[in-house]
Motif scaffolding. Structure first.
Motif, PDB file in Angstrom:
ATOM      1  N   GLY B  77       0.749  -1.053  -0.032  1.00 22.16           N
ATOM      2  CA  GLY B  77      -0.055  -0.176   0.014  1.00 22.16           C
ATOM      3  C   GLY B  77       0.956   1.397   0.082  1.00 22.16           C
ATOM      4  N   ILE B  78       1.309   1.638  -0.958  1.00 21.20           N
ATOM      5  CA  ILE B  78       2.183   2.806  -1.321  1.00 21.20           C
ATOM      6  C   ILE B  78       1.382   3.973  -1.394  1.00 21.20           C
ATOM      7  CG2 ILE B  78       2.421   2.773  -3.884  1.00 21.20           C
ATOM      8  CD1 ILE B  78       5.534   3.273  -3.186  1.00 21.20           C
ATOM      9  N   LYS B  79       1.596   5.007  -0.502  1.00 23.62           N
ATOM     10  CA  LYS B  79       0.540   6.084  -0.566  1.00 23.62           C
ATOM     11  C   LYS B  79       0.998   7.049  -1.398  1.00 23.62           C
ATOM     12  CE  LYS B  79       1.674   6.959   3.689  1.00 23.62           C
ATOM     13  NZ  LYS B  79       1.647   7.813   4.982  1.00 23.62           N
ATOM     14  N   PRO B  80       0.171   8.008  -1.804  1.00 29.54           N
ATOM     15  CA  PRO B  80       0.403   9.069  -2.823  1.00 29.54           C
ATOM     16  C   PRO B  80       1.659  10.086  -2.367  1.00 29.54           C
ATOM     17  CG  PRO B  80      -2.073   8.895  -2.679  1.00 29.54           C
ATOM     18  CD  PRO B  80      -1.334   7.951  -1.668  1.00 29.54           C
ATOM     19  N   GLU B  81       1.581  10.310  -1.035  1.00 35.54           N
ATOM     20  CA  GLU B  81       2.470  11.094  -0.514  1.00 35.54           C
ATOM     21  C   GLU B  81       4.064  10.561  -0.702  1.00 35.54           C
ATOM     22  OE1 GLU B  81      -0.102   9.987   1.296  1.00 35.54           O
ATOM     23  OE2 GLU B  81      -1.005  11.749   2.330  1.00 35.54           O
ATOM     24  N   VAL B  82       4.076   9.281  -0.717  1.00 35.85           N
ATOM     25  CA  VAL B  82       5.381   8.543  -0.956  1.00 35.85           C
ATOM     26  C   VAL B  82       5.927   8.541  -2.315  1.00 35.85           C
ATOM     27  CG1 VAL B  82       6.447   6.445  -0.741  1.00 35.85           C
ATOM     28  CG2 VAL B  82       4.883   6.996   1.051  1.00 35.85           C
ATOM     29  N   LEU B 114      12.222   6.905  -4.735  1.00 36.21           N
ATOM     30  CA  LEU B 114      10.957   5.955  -4.249  1.00 36.21           C
ATOM     31  C   LEU B 114      11.568   5.089  -3.035  1.00 36.21           C
ATOM     32  CD1 LEU B 114       9.512   4.876  -7.612  1.00 36.21           C
ATOM     33  CD2 LEU B 114       8.268   6.457  -5.804  1.00 36.21           C
ATOM     34  N   ILE B 115      12.826   4.769  -3.298  1.00 32.47           N
ATOM     35  CA  ILE B 115      13.328   3.967  -2.208  1.00 32.47           C
ATOM     36  C   ILE B 115      13.474   4.731  -0.967  1.00 32.47           C
ATOM     37  CG2 ILE B 115      15.465   2.939  -1.323  1.00 32.47           C
ATOM     38  CD1 ILE B 115      16.069   1.886  -4.235  1.00 32.47           C
ATOM     39  N   GLY B 116      14.055   5.905  -1.254  1.00 27.67           N
ATOM     40  CA  GLY B 116      14.392   6.910   0.008  1.00 27.67           C
ATOM     41  C   GLY B 116      12.844   7.328   0.892  1.00 27.67           C
ATOM     42  N   ALA B 117      11.939   7.564  -0.012  1.00 24.89           N
ATOM     43  CA  ALA B 117      11.011   8.039   0.295  1.00 24.89           C
ATOM     44  C   ALA B 117       9.980   6.834   1.271  1.00 24.89           C
ATOM     45  CB  ALA B 117       9.803   8.652  -0.655  1.00 24.89           C
ATOM     46  N   THR B 118      10.086   5.650   0.586  1.00 22.19           N
ATOM     47  CA  THR B 118       9.470   4.410   1.205  1.00 22.19           C
ATOM     48  C   THR B 118      10.321   4.146   2.481  1.00 22.19           C
ATOM     49  OG1 THR B 118       9.046   3.602  -0.801  1.00 22.19           O
ATOM     50  CG2 THR B 118       8.827   1.987   0.706  1.00 22.19           C
ATOM     51  N   LEU B 119      11.717   4.084   2.752  1.00 23.00           N
ATOM     52  CA  LEU B 119      12.434   3.940   3.748  1.00 23.00           C
ATOM     53  C   LEU B 119      11.976   4.946   4.771  1.00 23.00           C
ATOM     54  CD1 LEU B 119      15.945   3.440   2.541  1.00 23.00           C
ATOM     55  CD2 LEU B 119      14.547   1.869   3.589  1.00 23.00           C
ATOM     56  N   ALA B 120      11.868   6.133   4.510  1.00 23.70           N
ATOM     57  CA  ALA B 120      11.442   7.330   5.652  1.00 23.70           C
ATOM     58  C   ALA B 120       9.694   7.020   5.932  1.00 23.70           C
ATOM     59  CB  ALA B 120      11.606   8.635   4.815  1.00 23.70           C
ATOM     60  N   SER B 121       9.081   6.602   5.080  1.00 18.74           N
ATOM     61  CA  SER B 121       7.754   6.519   5.262  1.00 18.74           C
ATOM     62  C   SER B 121       7.007   5.462   5.796  1.00 18.74           C
ATOM     63  CB  SER B 121       6.914   6.954   4.069  1.00 18.74           C
ATOM     64  OG  SER B 121       5.593   7.019   4.446  1.00 18.74           O
ATOM     65  N   GLY B 319      17.612   9.626  -2.978  1.00 20.30           N
ATOM     66  CA  GLY B 319      16.914   8.874  -2.028  1.00 20.30           C
ATOM     67  C   GLY B 319      16.983   9.876  -0.566  1.00 20.30           C
ATOM     68  N   GLY B 320      18.037  10.408  -0.261  1.00 19.04           N
ATOM     69  CA  GLY B 320      18.010  11.389   0.819  1.00 19.04           C
ATOM     70  C   GLY B 320      17.100  12.382   0.633  1.00 19.04           C
ATOM     71  N   ILE B 321      16.946  13.163  -0.505  1.00 17.00           N
ATOM     72  CA  ILE B 321      16.039  14.208  -0.839  1.00 17.00           C
ATOM     73  C   ILE B 321      14.757  13.918  -0.560  1.00 17.00           C
ATOM     74  CG2 ILE B 321      15.614  16.161  -2.212  1.00 17.00           C
ATOM     75  CD1 ILE B 321      18.187  15.881  -3.713  1.00 17.00           C
ATOM     76  N   ALA B 322      14.372  12.500  -1.074  1.00 16.06           N
ATOM     77  CA  ALA B 322      13.019  11.981  -0.957  1.00 16.06           C
ATOM     78  C   ALA B 322      12.842  11.710   0.253  1.00 16.06           C
ATOM     79  CB  ALA B 322      13.070  10.943  -1.951  1.00 16.06           C
ATOM     80  N   ALA B 323      13.633  11.252   1.176  1.00 19.65           N
ATOM     81  CA  ALA B 323      13.379  10.752   2.376  1.00 19.65           C
ATOM     82  C   ALA B 323      13.094  12.097   3.130  1.00 19.65           C
ATOM     83  CB  ALA B 323      14.562  10.229   3.300  1.00 19.65           C
ATOM     84  N   ILE B 324      13.872  13.271   3.321  1.00 19.20           N
ATOM     85  CA  ILE B 324      13.293  14.312   3.744  1.00 19.20           C
ATOM     86  C   ILE B 324      11.881  14.760   3.352  1.00 19.20           C
ATOM     87  CG2 ILE B 324      13.966  16.818   4.191  1.00 19.20           C
ATOM     88  CD1 ILE B 324      16.972  15.865   3.507  1.00 19.20           C
ATOM     89  N   SER B 325      11.846  14.768   2.208  1.00 19.98           N
ATOM     90  CA  SER B 325      10.580  15.341   1.738  1.00 19.98           C
ATOM     91  C   SER B 325       9.281  14.488   2.203  1.00 19.98           C
ATOM     92  CB  SER B 325      10.464  15.013  -0.027  1.00 19.98           C
ATOM     93  OG  SER B 325      11.389  15.884  -0.607  1.00 19.98           O
ATOM     94  N   ALA B 326       9.536  13.090   2.178  1.00 18.60           N
ATOM     95  CA  ALA B 326       8.462  12.231   2.752  1.00 18.60           C
ATOM     96  C   ALA B 326       8.210  12.478   4.140  1.00 18.60           C
ATOM     97  CB  ALA B 326       9.076  10.687   2.433  1.00 18.60           C
ATOM     98  N   VAL B 327       9.311  12.688   4.934  1.00 23.37           N
ATOM     99  CA  VAL B 327       9.064  13.123   6.418  1.00 23.37           C
ATOM    100  C   VAL B 327       8.233  14.354   6.478  1.00 23.37           C
ATOM    101  CG1 VAL B 327      10.095  13.596   8.406  1.00 23.37           C
ATOM    102  CG2 VAL B 327      10.972  12.087   7.330  1.00 23.37           C
ATOM    103  N   ILE B 328       8.403  15.194   5.592  1.00 25.64           N
ATOM    104  CA  ILE B 328       7.736  16.637   5.753  1.00 25.64           C
ATOM    105  C   ILE B 328       6.338  16.321   5.070  1.00 25.64           C
ATOM    106  CG2 ILE B 328       7.505  18.870   5.006  1.00 25.64           C
ATOM    107  CD1 ILE B 328      10.614  18.929   4.725  1.00 25.64           C
ATOM    108  N   ALA B 329       6.134  15.539   4.097  1.00 22.96           N
ATOM    109  CA  ALA B 329       4.960  15.309   3.299  1.00 22.96           C
ATOM    110  C   ALA B 329       3.759  14.573   4.223  1.00 22.96           C
ATOM    111  CB  ALA B 329       5.145  14.777   2.157  1.00 22.96           C
ATOM    112  N   ASP B 330       4.549  13.676   5.034  1.00 28.41           N
ATOM    113  CA  ASP B 330       3.713  12.759   5.731  1.00 28.41           C
ATOM    114  C   ASP B 330       3.010  13.599   6.942  1.00 28.41           C
ATOM    115  OD1 ASP B 330       3.760  10.401   4.712  1.00 28.41           O
ATOM    116  OD2 ASP B 330       5.309   9.725   6.254  1.00 28.41           O
ATOM    117  N   GLN B 331       3.348  14.666   7.197  1.00 32.43           N
ATOM    118  CA  GLN B 331       2.630  15.705   8.269  1.00 32.43           C
ATOM    119  C   GLN B 331       1.196  16.162   7.878  1.00 32.43           C
ATOM    120  OE1 GLN B 331       4.488  15.903  11.164  1.00 32.43           O
ATOM    121  NE2 GLN B 331       6.031  14.566  10.035  1.00 32.43           N
TER     122      GLN B 331
END
Lengths: 81, 460
Positions: B77-82, B114-121, B319-331
């Motif tokens: 279940g990959i979310k649109p935010e990710v 996608l990997i970075g965002a998934t890892l973070a989220s 991945g790093g940029i995406a991970a930071i984005s994912a953490v913020i977007a998850d809010q």
């Protein structure tokens, strides 16, 4: 970890053969057509032998181009399928 | 269509923006050699490539079912935010590498994002590390070797066959061959890369409930993805075209033909056999291979090392940029808004930075033949931020060369050849094989070659 060496080897072999063969064939085609012009001007088109080899070279060259065109067509087929 | 929420809409727009950056980032793959050898005028070349990318987008109905090739557990279940955060990482990395003029894989940027965002989220469990090695690292090492060796041999062969021919007479033929091969690369690029974006948009639509599971992409998705990549291609990533066409090595028409044919053959063989290689890695390898194949040909290893470093950094950086984005977007909604605003601001900043030294179709080939290093802020930053040893497979192998090429100017025939032979002994066996094959002969050749400078008359 499972590295698909067979597929990698296949890619390597096919790429290498296809590249070298096509570049070789197409170069022969280029030489056939350009060489024909050169023979024609050098010999002035006077001797039969010169004319014959020119025709041969041209025919061979067009054959090479045909093979190259077929390879391109196959390439498009691979992309589309 | 009425089910599309604002978030899904943002994801779609972002995916199309990524598609656009993918287009201009990868114009170089097909057209750099064509432009640098003068086979086509720059504008005509990018126009042809754009049309073929568009055609390519419609050519195949075989849609990649998984956008991430099994690296991420999409079933969880990959979310649109990710997806959104992943795209942001990929776009920013694509823009940064474009600013630095580095050819790097857009597919790797998307995967890394996608990997970075998934890892973070979602967490570690959702990413399959083995598949990363299999699908990313091994192909990144193999692609330039495969295409490079093929291009080297093909270049030698064509020079050998045509050694007695008049260059003016053969120029037309080489030109036609080069354009045809470049056209095939463009077509394949449109098919492969536009489909990635279609896959992302379709996945977003499915995750938002606008489409049923396993639905094929609607026509408007195919059309918009094709148009976005074509527009990007037409814009032309001139900085990357310059690096690839002029920076790695000086390409002449027979080399351009051999390199482009090798690239086309390798890309088609790999996608047909199912061992997918990055178009960018294949094309860069082919260009370098053609540089090694010509008598007196010189590969600028300093530029190549910069490029390899970029490749090694693509996955972790995006991945790093995406991970930071994912953490913020998850809010929540405000987080998504912040990331979207940041994306626009950073992209604008990169664009402004690029205006300080404009590279476009008018000056893409105007390069100082000896030292083509354009040292932007980012290029300097990327050199100073060396990747950690664990990830630095490629740079670690090449670092002796980098050191050597610093001390010995590559344009100088004899010292260069010596340094390469030494390097071949020092480097890892696989590398040594590839280099050693070319090393000793090139040494004799570069000594024999009296004039390494390109005669101006060669450009039609």
């Amino acid at each position: 970890m499972n590295i698909d060496w067979a597929a990698l080897g296949q890619v390597f072999g096919v790429s290498l053969l296809a590249t070298v063969a096509l570049v070789g064939i197409f170069t022969l085609g280029i030489l056939g057509t350009s060489g024909a012009d050169r023979t024609g001007t050098a010999e002035g088109g006077t001797t039969h032998a010169g004319g014959g080899s020119t025709t041969l070279a041209r025919t061979g060259a067009y054959l090479c181009f045909a093979v190259s065109a077929a390879a391109v067509a196959f390439g498009i087929y691979v992309i589309a399928v | 269509m009425e089910h599309i929420t604002l978030l899904i809409g943002i994801v779609i727009v972002t995916a199309l923006v990524f598609d656009f950056t993918n287009g201009f980032h990868d114009t170089a793959n097909a057209m750099a050699t064509t432009i640098s050898t003068g086979a086509m005028k720059p504008k005509a070349a990018v126009a042809m490539s754009a049309v073929l990318n568009l055609v390519g987008a419609f050519l195949s109905v075989e849609v990649a079912k998984t956008i991430s090739s099994g690296i991420i557990d999409e079933g969880a279940g990959i979310k649109p935010e990710v997806i959104f955060a992943g795209l942001v990482g990929a776009i920013i990395w694509n823009l940064l590498t474009w600013l630095a003029g580095l050819p790097s894989s857009s597919s790797h940027a998307l995967l890394g994002g996608l990997i970075g965002a998934t890892l973070a989220s979602v967490g570690m469990g959702a990413v399959n590390g083995d598949v990363v090695i299999m699908k990313v690292l091994i192909p990144a090492l193999a692609a330039p070797l495969v295409a490079g060796i093929a291009a080297t041999l093909a270049t030698r062969l064509t020079y050998r066959l045509a050694r007695n021919a008049d260059e003016k007479q053969t120029a037309k033929g080489y030109r036609a061959g080069q354009i045809t091969s470049a056209a095939l690369v463009s077509l394949a690029h449109g098919t492969n890369d536009a489909q990635k974006t279609m896959g992302v948009i379709t996945l977003a639509l499915i995750s938002g409930g606008a489409l049923g599971a396993n639905a094929d992409p609607p026509l408007w998705v195919i059309t918009s993805a094709g148009v976005a990549i074509a527009l990007g291609t037409y814009l032309g990533g001139w900085r990357i075209i310059r690096t690839m066409g002029k920076g790695l090595t000086d390409i002449r028409p027979p080399q351009g033909f051999a390199a482009q044919t090798s690239a086309a053959a390798t890309i088609l063989a790999s996608s047909h056999i199912g061992f997918s290689l990055s178009t960018t890695h294949v094309c860069s390898g082919a260009v370098m291979g053609s540089g090694l194949g010509r008598k007196g040909g010189v590969v600028r290893w300093s530029t190549a090392t910069r490029m390899f470093t970029g490749w090694a950094m693509t996955l972790p950086a995006a991945g790093g940029i995406a991970a930071i984005s994912a953490v913020i977007a998850d809010q929540g909604d405000w987080g998504v808004t912040v990331v979207a605003v940041l994306l626009v601001v950073i992209s604008g900043g990169i664009y402004l930075a690029s205006r300080r030294e404009v590279v476009d179709h008018t000056n893409v080939n105007d390069v100082d033949p000896i030292a083509p290093e354009e040292s932007g802020v980012v290029a300097a930053a990327m050199q100073s931020v060396a990747p950690p040893p664990a990830q630095a497979t490629i740079p670690a192998q090449l670092s002796p060369e980098q050191a050597d090429s610093r001390t010995a100017p590559p344009a100088d025939g004899e010292p260069y050849a010596e340094s390469r032979t030494q390097t071949a002994d020092a480097a890892d066996p696989k590398d040594a094989e590839a280099l050693g094959a070319a090393g000793p002969q090139s040494a004799e050749r570069s000594v024999a070659e009296e004039k390494p400078q390109r005669p101006a008359g060669l450009l039609p």
